[in-house]
Design a protein around this motif. Structure first.
Motif, PDB file in Angstrom:
ATOM      1  N   ASP A 162       0.828  -1.202   0.000  1.00 43.33           N
ATOM      2  CA  ASP A 162       0.000   0.000   0.000  1.00 43.33           C
ATOM      3  C   ASP A 162       0.860   1.249   0.000  1.00 43.33           C
ATOM      4  O   ASP A 162       1.926   1.284   0.615  1.00 43.33           O
ATOM      5  CB  ASP A 162      -0.898   0.041   1.242  1.00 43.33           C
ATOM      6  CG  ASP A 162      -1.967  -1.026   1.223  1.00 43.33           C
ATOM      7  OD1 ASP A 162      -2.272  -1.517   0.116  1.00 43.33           O
ATOM      8  OD2 ASP A 162      -2.476  -1.366   2.291  1.00 43.33           O
ATOM      9  N   LYS A 163       0.375   2.260  -0.691  1.00 45.81           N
ATOM     10  CA  LYS A 163       1.066   3.546  -0.711  1.00 45.81           C
ATOM     11  C   LYS A 163       0.829   4.246   0.629  1.00 45.81           C
ATOM     12  O   LYS A 163      -0.296   4.314   1.120  1.00 45.81           O
ATOM     13  CB  LYS A 163       0.524   4.396  -1.867  1.00 45.81           C
ATOM     14  CG  LYS A 163       1.216   5.717  -2.007  1.00 45.81           C
ATOM     15  CD  LYS A 163       0.632   6.520  -3.145  1.00 45.81           C
ATOM     16  CE  LYS A 163       1.244   7.897  -3.162  1.00 45.81           C
ATOM     17  NZ  LYS A 163       0.563   8.770  -4.089  1.00 45.81           N
ATOM     18  N   GLN A 189       0.068   7.027   3.069  1.00 50.26           N
ATOM     19  CA  GLN A 189      -0.663   8.287   2.965  1.00 50.26           C
ATOM     20  C   GLN A 189      -0.177   9.224   4.064  1.00 50.26           C
ATOM     21  O   GLN A 189      -0.146   8.853   5.229  1.00 50.26           O
ATOM     22  CB  GLN A 189      -2.162   8.051   3.099  1.00 50.26           C
ATOM     23  CG  GLN A 189      -2.731   7.242   1.969  1.00 50.26           C
ATOM     24  CD  GLN A 189      -4.226   7.093   2.110  1.00 50.26           C
ATOM     25  OE1 GLN A 189      -4.855   7.677   2.976  1.00 50.26           O
ATOM     26  NE2 GLN A 189      -4.810   6.304   1.246  1.00 50.26           N
ATOM     27  N   ILE A 190       0.215  10.419   3.653  1.00 54.61           N
ATOM     28  CA  ILE A 190       0.723  11.422   4.579  1.00 54.61           C
ATOM     29  C   ILE A 190      -0.261  12.574   4.672  1.00 54.61           C
ATOM     30  O   ILE A 190      -0.824  13.014   3.676  1.00 54.61           O
ATOM     31  CB  ILE A 190       2.104  11.952   4.119  1.00 54.61           C
ATOM     32  CG1 ILE A 190       3.112  10.808   4.032  1.00 54.61           C
ATOM     33  CG2 ILE A 190       2.607  13.056   5.026  1.00 54.61           C
ATOM     34  CD1 ILE A 190       3.433  10.128   5.333  1.00 54.61           C
ATOM     35  N   LEU A 191      -0.457  13.052   5.873  1.00 51.38           N
ATOM     36  CA  LEU A 191      -1.353  14.151   6.153  1.00 51.38           C
ATOM     37  C   LEU A 191      -0.526  15.265   6.774  1.00 51.38           C
ATOM     38  O   LEU A 191       0.275  15.016   7.679  1.00 51.38           O
ATOM     39  CB  LEU A 191      -2.422  13.666   7.151  1.00 51.38           C
ATOM     40  CG  LEU A 191      -3.357  14.671   7.768  1.00 51.38           C
ATOM     41  CD1 LEU A 191      -4.351  15.157   6.708  1.00 51.38           C
ATOM     42  CD2 LEU A 191      -4.119  14.029   8.922  1.00 51.38           C
ATOM     43  N   GLU A 193       3.950  16.409   9.677  1.00 52.56           N
ATOM     44  CA  GLU A 193       3.401  15.326   8.868  1.00 52.56           C
ATOM     45  C   GLU A 193       2.964  14.184   9.768  1.00 52.56           C
ATOM     46  O   GLU A 193       3.641  13.843  10.739  1.00 52.56           O
ATOM     47  CB  GLU A 193       4.439  14.824   7.861  1.00 52.56           C
ATOM     48  CG  GLU A 193       4.683  15.800   6.746  1.00 52.56           C
ATOM     49  CD  GLU A 193       5.583  15.222   5.659  1.00 52.56           C
ATOM     50  OE1 GLU A 193       6.178  14.143   5.855  1.00 52.56           O
ATOM     51  OE2 GLU A 193       5.681  15.877   4.609  1.00 52.56           O
ATOM     52  N   GLU A 224       1.081  10.108   9.552  1.00 47.32           N
ATOM     53  CA  GLU A 224       0.738   8.984   8.701  1.00 47.32           C
ATOM     54  C   GLU A 224      -0.740   8.647   8.911  1.00 47.32           C
ATOM     55  O   GLU A 224      -1.179   8.449  10.040  1.00 47.32           O
ATOM     56  CB  GLU A 224       1.602   7.777   9.062  1.00 47.32           C
ATOM     57  CG  GLU A 224       1.290   6.550   8.245  1.00 47.32           C
ATOM     58  CD  GLU A 224       2.092   5.345   8.678  1.00 47.32           C
ATOM     59  OE1 GLU A 224       1.720   4.242   8.275  1.00 47.32           O
ATOM     60  OE2 GLU A 224       3.087   5.500   9.421  1.00 47.32           O
ATOM     61  N   VAL A 225      -1.504   8.601   7.824  1.00 48.11           N
ATOM     62  CA  VAL A 225      -2.920   8.262   7.894  1.00 48.11           C
ATOM     63  C   VAL A 225      -3.045   6.747   8.042  1.00 48.11           C
ATOM     64  O   VAL A 225      -2.504   5.985   7.242  1.00 48.11           O
ATOM     65  CB  VAL A 225      -3.681   8.732   6.635  1.00 48.11           C
ATOM     66  CG1 VAL A 225      -5.130   8.271   6.680  1.00 48.11           C
ATOM     67  CG2 VAL A 225      -3.592  10.244   6.504  1.00 48.11           C
ATOM     68  N   CYS A 262      -9.373   6.104   7.266  1.00 49.89           N
ATOM     69  CA  CYS A 262     -10.477   7.052   7.157  1.00 49.89           C
ATOM     70  C   CYS A 262     -11.749   6.210   7.050  1.00 49.89           C
ATOM     71  O   CYS A 262     -11.764   5.207   6.338  1.00 49.89           O
ATOM     72  CB  CYS A 262     -10.354   7.922   5.908  1.00 49.89           C
ATOM     73  SG  CYS A 262      -9.001   9.093   5.976  1.00 49.89           S
ATOM     74  N   TYR A 272      -4.835   8.739  12.707  1.00 46.65           N
ATOM     75  CA  TYR A 272      -3.498   9.061  12.205  1.00 46.65           C
ATOM     76  C   TYR A 272      -2.487   9.018  13.341  1.00 46.65           C
ATOM     77  O   TYR A 272      -2.852   8.998  14.520  1.00 46.65           O
ATOM     78  CB  TYR A 272      -3.489  10.425  11.509  1.00 46.65           C
ATOM     79  CG  TYR A 272      -3.913  11.582  12.384  1.00 46.65           C
ATOM     80  CD1 TYR A 272      -2.967  12.388  12.999  1.00 46.65           C
ATOM     81  CD2 TYR A 272      -5.264  11.877  12.596  1.00 46.65           C
ATOM     82  CE1 TYR A 272      -3.344  13.455  13.802  1.00 46.65           C
ATOM     83  CE2 TYR A 272      -5.651  12.944  13.394  1.00 46.65           C
ATOM     84  CZ  TYR A 272      -4.687  13.722  13.990  1.00 46.65           C
ATOM     85  OH  TYR A 272      -5.059  14.770  14.792  1.00 46.65           O
TER      86      TYR A 272
END
Length: 87
Positions: A2-3, A5-7, A18, A20-21, A24, A37
């Motif tokens: 999986d890629k 995901q950064i928030l 930053e 890490e998600v 959701c 997160y």
């Protein structure tokens, strides 16, 4: 794989950090979207700290809002389910 995901989260002091998600999801009961997160922080029990918030879409992007007390029980149940599935 999986890629990741950064928030980008803007703290109350204006600093952007930053995170890490992790997940959701939307609760049918409330009709709201939530986000889990982490900043990859480890607590004194050697556990990763996970943050949760209501995810609201705005004209500027997304806004993270505090989860109302009456919704926490349902959000915690989703978190417990994730933990059970990882074991």
């Amino acid at each position: 794989m999986d890629k990741l995901q950064i928030l980008k989260v803007k703290k109350s002091n204006g600093e952007e950090v930053e995170a890490e998600v992790l997940l959701c999801f939307e609760l049918e009961k409330t009709g709201k979207k939530y986000i889990l997160y982490t900043f990859n922080e480890i607590d004194d029990k050697d556990m990763e700290t996970i943050h949760a918030a209501v995810l609201n879409e705005t004209d500027e992007g997304y806004q993270l809002d505090k989860i109302p007390a009456d919704e926490w029980k349902d959000v915690k149940e989703v978190m417990r389910e994730i933990i059970r599935n990882e074991e």
